[in-house]
Design a protein around this motif. Structure first.
Motif, PDB file in Angstrom:
ATOM      1  N   VAL A  16      17.395 -10.600 -31.828  1.00  0.00           N
ATOM      2  CA  VAL A  16      18.070 -10.131 -30.617  1.00  0.00           C
ATOM      3  C   VAL A  16      18.029 -11.209 -29.548  1.00  0.00           C
ATOM      4  O   VAL A  16      17.231 -12.144 -29.605  1.00  0.00           O
ATOM      5  N   GLU A  17      18.903 -11.075 -28.572  1.00  0.00           N
ATOM      6  CA  GLU A  17      18.945 -12.020 -27.459  1.00  0.00           C
ATOM      7  C   GLU A  17      17.636 -11.972 -26.687  1.00  0.00           C
ATOM      8  O   GLU A  17      17.064 -10.910 -26.458  1.00  0.00           O
ATOM      9  N   LYS A  18      17.168 -13.115 -26.280  1.00  0.00           N
ATOM     10  CA  LYS A  18      15.908 -13.223 -25.558  1.00  0.00           C
ATOM     11  C   LYS A  18      16.094 -12.782 -24.104  1.00  0.00           C
ATOM     12  O   LYS A  18      16.802 -13.425 -23.336  1.00  0.00           O
ATOM     13  N   ALA A  19      15.483 -11.648 -23.730  1.00  0.00           N
ATOM     14  CA  ALA A  19      15.598 -11.130 -22.365  1.00  0.00           C
ATOM     15  C   ALA A  19      14.531 -11.757 -21.471  1.00  0.00           C
ATOM     16  O   ALA A  19      13.434 -12.070 -21.920  1.00  0.00           O
ATOM     17  N   SER A  20      14.860 -11.930 -20.210  1.00  0.00           N
ATOM     18  CA  SER A  20      13.918 -12.534 -19.271  1.00  0.00           C
ATOM     19  C   SER A  20      12.756 -11.583 -18.974  1.00  0.00           C
ATOM     20  O   SER A  20      12.962 -10.393 -18.736  1.00  0.00           O
ATOM     21  N   LYS A  21      11.551 -12.118 -19.006  1.00  0.00           N
ATOM     22  CA  LYS A  21      10.355 -11.358 -18.659  1.00  0.00           C
ATOM     23  C   LYS A  21       9.766 -11.793 -17.315  1.00  0.00           C
ATOM     24  O   LYS A  21       8.673 -11.383 -16.944  1.00  0.00           O
ATOM     25  N   GLN A  22      10.494 -12.630 -16.585  1.00  0.00           N
ATOM     26  CA  GLN A  22       9.946 -13.228 -15.367  1.00  0.00           C
ATOM     27  C   GLN A  22       9.644 -12.189 -14.294  1.00  0.00           C
ATOM     28  O   GLN A  22      10.458 -11.315 -14.000  1.00  0.00           O
ATOM     29  N   THR A  23       8.451 -12.283 -13.728  1.00  0.00           N
ATOM     30  CA  THR A  23       8.032 -11.465 -12.596  1.00  0.00           C
ATOM     31  C   THR A  23       7.448 -12.391 -11.539  1.00  0.00           C
ATOM     32  O   THR A  23       7.291 -13.589 -11.751  1.00  0.00           O
ATOM     33  N   PHE A  24       7.112 -11.822 -10.386  1.00  0.00           N
ATOM     34  CA  PHE A  24       6.199 -12.511  -9.474  1.00  0.00           C
ATOM     35  C   PHE A  24       5.116 -11.521  -9.084  1.00  0.00           C
ATOM     36  O   PHE A  24       5.313 -10.308  -9.131  1.00  0.00           O
ATOM     37  N   GLU A  25       3.964 -12.052  -8.717  1.00  0.00           N
ATOM     38  CA  GLU A  25       2.745 -11.249  -8.625  1.00  0.00           C
ATOM     39  C   GLU A  25       2.135 -11.287  -7.220  1.00  0.00           C
ATOM     40  O   GLU A  25       1.858 -12.371  -6.689  1.00  0.00           O
ATOM     41  N   TYR A  26       1.921 -10.111  -6.649  1.00  0.00           N
ATOM     42  CA  TYR A  26       1.204  -9.972  -5.375  1.00  0.00           C
ATOM     43  C   TYR A  26      -0.269  -9.796  -5.692  1.00  0.00           C
ATOM     44  O   TYR A  26      -0.666  -8.839  -6.360  1.00  0.00           O
ATOM     45  N   ARG A  27      -1.121 -10.731  -5.208  1.00  0.00           N
ATOM     46  CA  ARG A  27      -2.506 -10.815  -5.670  1.00  0.00           C
ATOM     47  C   ARG A  27      -3.544 -10.315  -4.657  1.00  0.00           C
ATOM     48  O   ARG A  27      -4.739 -10.478  -4.865  1.00  0.00           O
ATOM     49  N   VAL A  28      -3.106  -9.712  -3.575  1.00  0.00           N
ATOM     50  CA  VAL A  28      -4.038  -9.385  -2.492  1.00  0.00           C
ATOM     51  C   VAL A  28      -4.738  -8.042  -2.690  1.00  0.00           C
ATOM     52  O   VAL A  28      -5.936  -7.909  -2.445  1.00  0.00           O
ATOM     53  N   ALA A  29      -4.003  -7.014  -3.131  1.00  0.00           N
ATOM     54  CA  ALA A  29      -4.549  -5.649  -3.176  1.00  0.00           C
ATOM     55  C   ALA A  29      -5.738  -5.550  -4.118  1.00  0.00           C
ATOM     56  O   ALA A  29      -5.950  -6.400  -4.987  1.00  0.00           O
ATOM     57  N   ASP A  30      -6.521  -4.491  -3.944  1.00  0.00           N
ATOM     58  CA  ASP A  30      -7.711  -4.297  -4.778  1.00  0.00           C
ATOM     59  C   ASP A  30      -7.812  -2.849  -5.238  1.00  0.00           C
ATOM     60  O   ASP A  30      -6.948  -2.021  -4.953  1.00  0.00           O
ATOM     61  N   GLY A  31      -8.900  -2.543  -5.962  1.00  0.00           N
ATOM     62  CA  GLY A  31      -9.075  -1.237  -6.576  1.00  0.00           C
ATOM     63  C   GLY A  31      -9.246  -0.088  -5.614  1.00  0.00           C
ATOM     64  O   GLY A  31      -9.186   1.083  -6.018  1.00  0.00           O
ATOM     65  N   ALA A  32      -9.444  -0.363  -4.330  1.00  0.00           N
ATOM     66  CA  ALA A  32      -9.548   0.689  -3.320  1.00  0.00           C
ATOM     67  C   ALA A  32      -8.197   1.038  -2.716  1.00  0.00           C
ATOM     68  O   ALA A  32      -8.105   1.931  -1.870  1.00  0.00           O
ATOM     69  N   ALA A  33      -7.139   0.352  -3.147  1.00  0.00           N
ATOM     70  CA  ALA A  33      -5.814   0.477  -2.518  1.00  0.00           C
ATOM     71  C   ALA A  33      -5.299   1.912  -2.501  1.00  0.00           C
ATOM     72  O   ALA A  33      -5.543   2.693  -3.425  1.00  0.00           O
ATOM     73  N   ASP A  34      -4.589   2.253  -1.427  1.00  0.00           N
ATOM     74  CA  ASP A  34      -3.763   3.452  -1.401  1.00  0.00           C
ATOM     75  C   ASP A  34      -2.504   3.074  -2.187  1.00  0.00           C
ATOM     76  O   ASP A  34      -1.574   2.466  -1.646  1.00  0.00           O
ATOM     77  N   VAL A  35      -2.481   3.413  -3.466  1.00  0.00           N
ATOM     78  CA  VAL A  35      -1.561   2.751  -4.387  1.00  0.00           C
ATOM     79  C   VAL A  35      -0.096   3.088  -4.122  1.00  0.00           C
ATOM     80  O   VAL A  35       0.760   2.196  -4.135  1.00  0.00           O
ATOM     81  N   TYR A  36       0.223   4.355  -3.894  1.00  0.00           N
ATOM     82  CA  TYR A  36       1.617   4.697  -3.600  1.00  0.00           C
ATOM     83  C   TYR A  36       2.117   3.910  -2.390  1.00  0.00           C
ATOM     84  O   TYR A  36       3.206   3.329  -2.401  1.00  0.00           O
ATOM     85  N   GLU A  37       1.313   3.906  -1.323  1.00  0.00           N
ATOM     86  CA  GLU A  37       1.729   3.254  -0.085  1.00  0.00           C
ATOM     87  C   GLU A  37       1.789   1.739  -0.228  1.00  0.00           C
ATOM     88  O   GLU A  37       2.619   1.076   0.392  1.00  0.00           O
ATOM     89  N   THR A  38       0.896   1.178  -1.060  1.00  0.00           N
ATOM     90  CA  THR A  38       0.912  -0.270  -1.277  1.00  0.00           C
ATOM     91  C   THR A  38       2.206  -0.694  -1.950  1.00  0.00           C
ATOM     92  O   THR A  38       2.868  -1.660  -1.525  1.00  0.00           O
ATOM     93  N   VAL A  39       2.603   0.013  -3.004  1.00  0.00           N
ATOM     94  CA  VAL A  39       3.844  -0.342  -3.699  1.00  0.00           C
ATOM     95  C   VAL A  39       5.049  -0.080  -2.798  1.00  0.00           C
ATOM     96  O   VAL A  39       6.003  -0.876  -2.777  1.00  0.00           O
ATOM     97  N   ALA A  40       5.014   1.012  -2.023  1.00  0.00           N
ATOM     98  CA  ALA A  40       6.096   1.255  -1.063  1.00  0.00           C
ATOM     99  C   ALA A  40       6.204   0.089  -0.077  1.00  0.00           C
ATOM    100  O   ALA A  40       7.310  -0.348   0.270  1.00  0.00           O
ATOM    101  N   SER A  41       5.075  -0.449   0.363  1.00  0.00           N
ATOM    102  CA  SER A  41       5.067  -1.586   1.289  1.00  0.00           C
ATOM    103  C   SER A  41       5.645  -2.834   0.648  1.00  0.00           C
ATOM    104  O   SER A  41       6.358  -3.617   1.290  1.00  0.00           O
ATOM    105  N   LEU A  42       5.344  -3.055  -0.636  1.00  0.00           N
ATOM    106  CA  LEU A  42       5.906  -4.199  -1.342  1.00  0.00           C
ATOM    107  C   LEU A  42       7.424  -4.079  -1.464  1.00  0.00           C
ATOM    108  O   LEU A  42       8.147  -5.078  -1.332  1.00  0.00           O
ATOM    109  N   ILE A  43       7.905  -2.863  -1.707  1.00  0.00           N
ATOM    110  CA  ILE A  43       9.359  -2.653  -1.762  1.00  0.00           C
ATOM    111  C   ILE A  43       9.986  -2.937  -0.408  1.00  0.00           C
ATOM    112  O   ILE A  43      11.036  -3.585  -0.313  1.00  0.00           O
ATOM    113  N   ILE A  44       9.333  -2.462   0.658  1.00  0.00           N
ATOM    114  CA  ILE A  44       9.828  -2.730   2.015  1.00  0.00           C
ATOM    115  C   ILE A  44       9.884  -4.232   2.276  1.00  0.00           C
ATOM    116  O   ILE A  44      10.865  -4.756   2.821  1.00  0.00           O
TER     117      ILE A  44
END
Length: 493
Positions: free
Chosen positions: A360-388
């Motif tokens: 099959v055609e090779k699909a791109s797997k490229q991402t970029f990574e936000y490395r600041v958050a930690d295991g105490a994160a308010d996870v829903y709000e953190t991802v919402a902030s990244l989208i914003i």
């Protein structure tokens, strides 16, 4: 090959599950109990148990949900008008792997007294952010989380681990590899889209206890699923830890000089199902604009991604955790890292397998990574902030210029980057500072009605209440007080 019991039985994608599907599954699999599960302000799964006495009763709870006391779940809800509805989302149903009797768990959304989604609910905030991204950009936002954690046990002298050399170690030198693989299988059966699991760098012995770090990484998916599979994984790991007689901690920092636990988020945007992070074999302008927007509010995102005092004991130089707001390729000292994405490479599988042809055609797997958050994160709000942040970057007229100025091609702590560092903004060093930058940027978070003003006020108030300004300096050299503070937040989130 989907391991989810309902998918195997119903022969459907979870997004297509209906109420009748759930009822049929319960009838034919002799389900005795249904659990409504939902996430409160502390980030943990809550439980409401229902014993199934009849098909009619099952139909009722699946149709109408149930009432709960919102003031006991969220600090911003007043006790005088606290009733909320929890309404099950059929696509999230999974078999409880720990229940003694056949039990079905279903994740729920919160609704207010008027029957509308609770605007201040973390899940609804994220849902609104994802909808806004699609509406404003015409693209779909996808992301994945990396969940790092420590297993804390009694010391075992046989095949001792090597201090800070635990990365990808195998049994018997890795003591809790089997517990991790059990967790992977359980999370997958619960609907999690898992990429892989492995042991991490952190490995040390202290005060008669052995600390071993692990990581579970997921596949890119819808933001709601990306968050909720992290929350389920935390629950599964803690339950397994209880069975093994060990502690599992997602705390951002365990002790001085040892690797902390982050919660990194990889992200991408898709247009008509195709990854648009790469163009002509290079990182696209779309990706660079998204990165610039996230960097622009990167300090404010810490208000949700790093919400406890020990979060800022992890964000120190030379510990593979970011402190300065910049980005780079394959660079772990930056806020946003662009990892290897199979871009510009030959088909390595052909080389490794002596001419094996890809079908099959090779699909791109490229991402970029936000490395600041930690295991105490308010996870829903953190991802919402990244989208914003990503939306913000796509609308910034100077986004590409900013991306160029904030790019670091190497380790920013090398001598050659001394002048570059002086031009960069730093991340907050305390919850108190984080609250200040959140309030400064609140209009961007409240745009499109994504974050209600009351949520911003409540988060800032919570962060300010820690009174942790200058905490790192106060703890310098005081290992006893450091350990006391770490223990206070050892089971956060």
């Amino acid at each position: 090959m989907n391991p989810n019991d309902l998918v195997q039985f119903l022969k459907k994608d979870p997004k297509d599950f209906t109420k009748d599907d759930i009822i049929r599954f319960c009838e034919e699999n002799k389900i005795e109990m249904v659990n409504f599960r939902y996430v409160a302000a502390d980030g943990r799964l809550k439980t409401l148990n229902f014993v199934l006495s009849s098909k009619e009763y099952l139909d009722t709870i699946l149709s109408d949900g149930e009432r709960v006391d919102g003031s006991s779940l969220f600090p911003f809800i007043e006790a005088g008008s606290s009733d909320l509805y929890v309404i099950p989302r059929y696509s999230t149903a999974f078999m409880d792997p720990f229940a003694e009797v056949p039990t079905l768990d279903i994740l729920c959304s919160f609704y207010d007294n008027t029957g509308k989604p609770l605007a201040s609910s973390p899940e609804y905030i994220l849902r609104q952010a994802a909808i806004a991204f699609k509406r404003e950009t015409g693209m779909d936002y996808k992301c994945l989380g990396e969940l790092e954690y420590y297993v804390i046990s009694d010391v075992d002298e046989i095949y001792p681990g090597v201090d800070q050399k635990g990365y990808h170690e195998s049994a018997p030198y890795c003591k809790f590899a089997e517990m991790r693989t059990q967790a992977l299988l359980m999370v997958a059966r619960a609907g999690g889209k898992i990429k892989y699991g492995h042991s991490e760098v952190g490995c040390f012995t202290k005060d008669g206890k052995y600390y071993e770090q692990h990581e579970i990484e997921f596949l890119p998916c819808d933001p709601i699923l990306a968050v909720e599979q992290l929350i389920i994984a935390k629950w599964v790991l803690r339950m397994l830890g209880s069975q093994y007689g060990v502690e599992v901690s997602f705390a951002p920092k365990i002790t001085v000089g040892k690797a902390g636990s982050g919660m990194h988020f990889h992200m991408l945007a898709e247009k008509n199902g195709r990854n648009v992070m790469v163009k002509d074999g290079k990182l696209s302008d779309t990706a660079k604009k998204m990165i610039a927007g996230i960097l622009d509010i990167g300090d404010a995102i810490t208000a949700f991604g790093n919400p406890i005092p020990t979060s800022y004991l992890r964000l120190v130089p030379h510990q593979e955790a970011p402190t300065y707001i910049c980005w780079g390729d394959r660079n772990r000292s930056v806020v946003v890292r662009v990892p290897l994405g199979w871009t510009g490479s030959t088909d390595m599988a052909i080389e490794a397998n002596f001419g094996l042809k890809r079908r099959v055609e090779k699909a791109s797997k490229q991402t970029f990574e936000y490395r600041v958050a930690d295991g105490a994160a308010d996870v829903y709000e953190t991802v919402a902030s990244l989208i914003i942040g990503a939306m913000h970057g796509l609308s910034m007229p100077n986004a590409l210029e900013m991306a160029d100025k904030l790019y670091a091609s190497g380790n920013i702590f090398d001598k050659e980057y001394a002048s570059f560092l002086k031009k960069l903004r730093q991340l907050p060093t305390s919850c108190s500072e984080s609250a200040d930058v959140l309030l400064k940027n609140r209009k961007l978070f409240e745009k499109d009605g994504i974050f209600p003003p009351g949520v911003i006020d409540a988060q800032a108030k919570k962060l300010k209440a820690f009174k942790d300004a200058g905490l790192s300096d106060k703890l310098l050299g005081n290992e006893k007080e450091f350990a006391k503070l770490v223990q206070k937040y050892i089971h956060i989130g």
